[in-house]
Design an enzyme around this catalytic site. Structure first.
Site, PDB file in Angstrom:
ATOM      1  N   HIS A 101      45.765  31.404  34.175  1.00  0.00           N
ATOM      2  CA  HIS A 101      46.229  32.391  33.197  1.00  0.00           C
ATOM      3  C   HIS A 101      46.837  33.593  33.911  1.00  0.00           C
ATOM      4  CE1 HIS A 101      42.737  35.189  33.670  1.00  0.00           C
ATOM      5  NE2 HIS A 101      42.019  34.088  33.831  1.00  0.00           N
ATOM      6  N   ASP A 103      47.347  36.669  32.285  1.00  0.00           N
ATOM      7  CA  ASP A 103      46.875  37.958  31.777  1.00  0.00           C
ATOM      8  C   ASP A 103      45.675  38.426  32.590  1.00  0.00           C
ATOM      9  OD1 ASP A 103      45.293  35.845  30.516  1.00  0.00           O
ATOM     10  OD2 ASP A 103      44.353  37.450  29.370  1.00  0.00           O
ATOM     11  N   ASP A 134      41.658  36.949  39.761  1.00  0.00           N
ATOM     12  CA  ASP A 134      41.443  36.393  38.418  1.00  0.00           C
ATOM     13  C   ASP A 134      42.576  36.813  37.485  1.00  0.00           C
ATOM     14  OD1 ASP A 134      40.305  35.293  36.146  1.00  0.00           O
ATOM     15  OD2 ASP A 134      38.815  36.861  35.914  1.00  0.00           O
ATOM     16  N   GLU A 169      43.772  34.654  28.138  1.00  0.00           N
ATOM     17  CA  GLU A 169      42.417  34.171  28.418  1.00  0.00           C
ATOM     18  C   GLU A 169      41.411  35.314  28.450  1.00  0.00           C
ATOM     19  OE1 GLU A 169      38.834  33.014  30.595  1.00  0.00           O
ATOM     20  OE2 GLU A 169      40.314  34.519  31.210  1.00  0.00           O
ATOM     21  N   GLU A 170      41.781  36.415  29.095  1.00  0.00           N
ATOM     22  CA  GLU A 170      40.843  37.529  29.197  1.00  0.00           C
ATOM     23  C   GLU A 170      40.578  38.165  27.833  1.00  0.00           C
ATOM     24  OE1 GLU A 170      39.247  37.712  31.702  1.00  0.00           O
ATOM     25  OE2 GLU A 170      40.393  37.522  33.548  1.00  0.00           O
ATOM     26  N   HIS A 434      37.017  41.256  37.144  1.00  0.00           N
ATOM     27  CA  HIS A 434      36.705  42.097  35.981  1.00  0.00           C
ATOM     28  C   HIS A 434      36.224  43.486  36.370  1.00  0.00           C
ATOM     29  CE1 HIS A 434      36.131  38.577  32.884  1.00  0.00           C
ATOM     30  NE2 HIS A 434      37.075  38.318  33.775  1.00  0.00           N
TER      31      HIS A 434
END
Length: 464
Positions: A101, A103, A134, A169-170, A434
Site C-alpha cells: 500500500h 498510503d 510501512d 490501508e492505514e 506508525h
C-alpha cells in the site's frame, strides 16, 4: 548474464544491483504525504498513486496499468486511488499477485521526530521517514524485484503478474472488499504476496503465519444530562469520568491480562523470546513490568489484548471544577487467531453492559471488525518462499505470528479461496511503524528485494 551465471544467480546479481535505484525511488515516494485519513489532502494520495503508476509502467511488462477506486459500501463515497497492473500468464505458468500500500499514517507530534517526517534521511544504516518502512518499502521491494527479473529474462517471461498497490490501508481499507469484487478477474492469482509485515530481526527473515484480528469501537459513557459543579454535587452524583475509569478497569485482571469472558486464545508453541528483547524492541523501561501471563510471544501472537487508544474528555488546560456528563473512548481489541472478530466484539459489548457502574448509559458506535489469519504451511508456494528467503538473506526464515492485524487478508481469502497467501515484509523490530521516527533497515530491504526476485524466478520456472 545468464550465459555466465545460472539463472537464479543472475537474478540475484541483478536484484543486488537494483537496490540503489529502488532506494532512490523510495525516497521520492516518502516525500509524498499520502495520508488517506479524513481531514488530510486526498490530492496527495492521488499524487502518490500517479507516482506508483509511473514506476509500474516503467517496467514495460504489464498489459495494462491503471489507477482505480471502488465504492465504499453503505455510503455515496469512493475509496482512495489504487494502482492495478496486470499481465497474463503464459505456457502454463502460475500467476502471482503482489500487494502493498502507498498510503501512510499521519505523523503525529512532529516535535518527536529527529528529522522531517516526509524528507527521507539516512542515519546509521537506516532510512528515516513516514512510510519508509510501512509500506512504501513494500511497494519498492515489488518494483525492484520485477526490475531484476526483467533485467535477466527480458519482458517476455511466462509468469503471470498482478500488481495491486492499495491507497487506503492505514485508513481502514473501507473499499477493499468492493475493489476485490469489482476487479476479481484481474486480481485472481495462484499465489498472493502481501508485503506488509515484519521479520524476526534485521538479519533473520520471517514468514507471517498468523495474525490477530481486531475489534475497534467507540464507547460513550453518560451519567448526567448536563455538566454540574463538582463542589455542589460531587460525592453524591457520579460523573462520567469516574464511571468510565471504573468500567474500563474491569477489562483487565491484576496482571494486566484480558478479563473478558468469551475472548478466546490460541494454543500454539512460540519461539524463545526473553524479557530483555521485549524491553529493547518495545522501549519498555526498567522498573515497568510486562503484563499478562504465559510466554511473551504467546501474549502477543495468540492471546487477545485490549487497548484504549483515544479519549474525548476535558483536557488538562481546559480543566474546571465540573462533573463531566459524558466521556467517549476508543477501544482497540486484538483478537486471537481463529476467533471471529464479531464474536469477540459481542463478548466485549456484553461485558461492558454487564459491568456499567451506577447505571451509566452506554452507547457503542463506529464498530470495525476484522478477522485474523492462519496460514496453511503445507503449500508449494510456502516452500518456494522459504527457500527464496533463505537464499536471499543467507539465513533460514522463521515462521512468526504477528500481534497486529491485517483485516483485509480475510477478504482475500474469501474472494480467492484457492490462492496461497504469503505474508512477508521489509520491517525489522526497530522500524517503529506508525510511530515517530519510523525507519527502514537498509540491509533488510536489500535482502527482502533479493529474496522476492528469487521467488519470482522460481515461480517463472514452475508449471502451475
Amino acid at each position: 548474464m545468464t550465459s555466465e551465471l545460472s539463472r537464479p544467480d543472475a537474478v540475484r546479481a541483478a536484484a543486488t544491483a537494483a537496490v540503489p535505484a529502488a532506494l532512490a525511488d523510495l525516497g521520492s515516494l516518502v516525500r509524498i504525504p499520502s495520508i488517506a485519513f479524513p481531514g488530510f489532502d486526498p490530492a496527495q494520495v492521488r499524487r502518490s498513486a500517479e507516482a506508483v503508476k509511473e514506476l509500474a509502467e516503467g517496467l514495460g511488462i504489464f498489459d495494462r496499468v491503471e489507477i482505480r477506486d471502488a465504492a465504499i459500501p453503505g455510503t455515496d463515497e469512493r475509496g482512495m486511488p489504487a494502482v492495478l497492473a496486470t499481465r497474463a500468464a503464459r505456457n502454463g505458468r502460475p500467476t502471482i499477485l503482489l500487494y502493498a500500500h502507498h498510503d501512510v499514517q499521519p505523523v503525529g507530534d512532529e516535535s518527536l521526530w529527529e528529522s522531517t517526517p516526509f524528507e527521507p534521511t539516512v542515519r546509521d544504516g537506516r532510512l528515516y521517514g513516514r512510510g519508509a518502512a510501512d509500506d512504501k518499502a513494500g511497494v519498492m521491494a515489488h518494483i525492484g524485484a520485477l526490475r531484476a527479473l526483467t533485467e535477466v529474462l527480458g519482458t517476455d517471461f511466462d509468469l503471470g503478474v498482478a500488481l495491486f498497490i492499495e491507497g487506503e490501508e492505514e485508513a481502514g481499507s473501507r473499499s477493499f472488499a468492493a475493489f476485490l469484487h469489482d476487479n476479481a478477474d484481474a486480481l485472481r492469482a495462484d499465489v498472493i504476496v502481501v508485503a506488509d509485515s515484519g521479520n524476526w530481526d534485521s538479519r533473520t527473515p520471517a514468514l507471517t503465519v498468523s495474525l490477530r484480528g481486531n475489534a475497534r469501537f467507540t464507547l460513550t459513557v453518560r451519567t448526567l444530562d448536563h455538566a454540574s459543579h463538582s463542589g455542589m454535587f460531587g460525592g453524591a452524583v457520579p460523573d462520567a469520568m469516574m464511571a468510565t475509569i471504573t468500567l474500563l478497569s474491569t477489562l483487565w485482571d491484576a496482571d494486566g491480562g484480558v478479563a473478558v469472558a468469551g475472548l478466546g486464545h490460541r494454543n500454539a508453541e512460540t519461539p524463545e523470546y526473553g524479557e530483555a528483547t521485549l524491553r529493547d524492541e518495545a522501549g519498555l523501561p526498567e522498573g515497568v513490568s510486562p503484563i499478562g501471563g504465559g510466554t511473551i510471544l504467546s501474549r502477543i501472537w495468540n492471546k487477545p489484548s485490549i487497548t484504549v487508544t483515544g479519549i474525548d474528555a476535558p483536557s488538562v488546560v481546559n480543566a474546571s471544577n465540573t462533573l463531566s456528563p459524558e466521556v467517549s473512548v476508543v477501544i482497540s481489541t486484538r483478537v486471537a487467531p481463529g476467533q471471529s472478530a464479531q464474536e469477540a466484539y459481542d463478548a466485549l459489548e456484553a461485558h461492558l453492559r454487564a459491568h456499567a457502574p451506577f447505571g451509566a448509559q452506554l452507547t457503542f458506535s463506529d464498530v470495525d471488525c476484522g478477522d485474523g489469519f492462519l496460514v496453511d504451511g503445507d503449500g508449494w508456494a510456502v516452500a518456494d518462499a522459504r527457500a527464496a528467503l533463505a537464499e536471499g538473506y543467507g539465513v533460514d526464515p522463521v515462521d512468526i505470528g504477528v500481534g497486529g492485524s491485517i483485516p483485509f487478508i480475510s477478504d482475500l481469502v474469501r474472494e480467492f479461496p484457492a490462492a496461497q497467501i504469503l505474508v512477508t515484509g521489509v520491517e525489522d523490530p526497530h522500524a517503529r511503524a506508525h510511530s515517530p521516527n519510523e525507519s527502514l533497515h537498509l540491509e533488510t530491504f536489500r535482502n527482502a528485494l533479493v529474496s522476492e526476485a528469487l521467488l519470482l524466478e522460481r515461480l517463472d520456472a514452475r508449471t502451475a
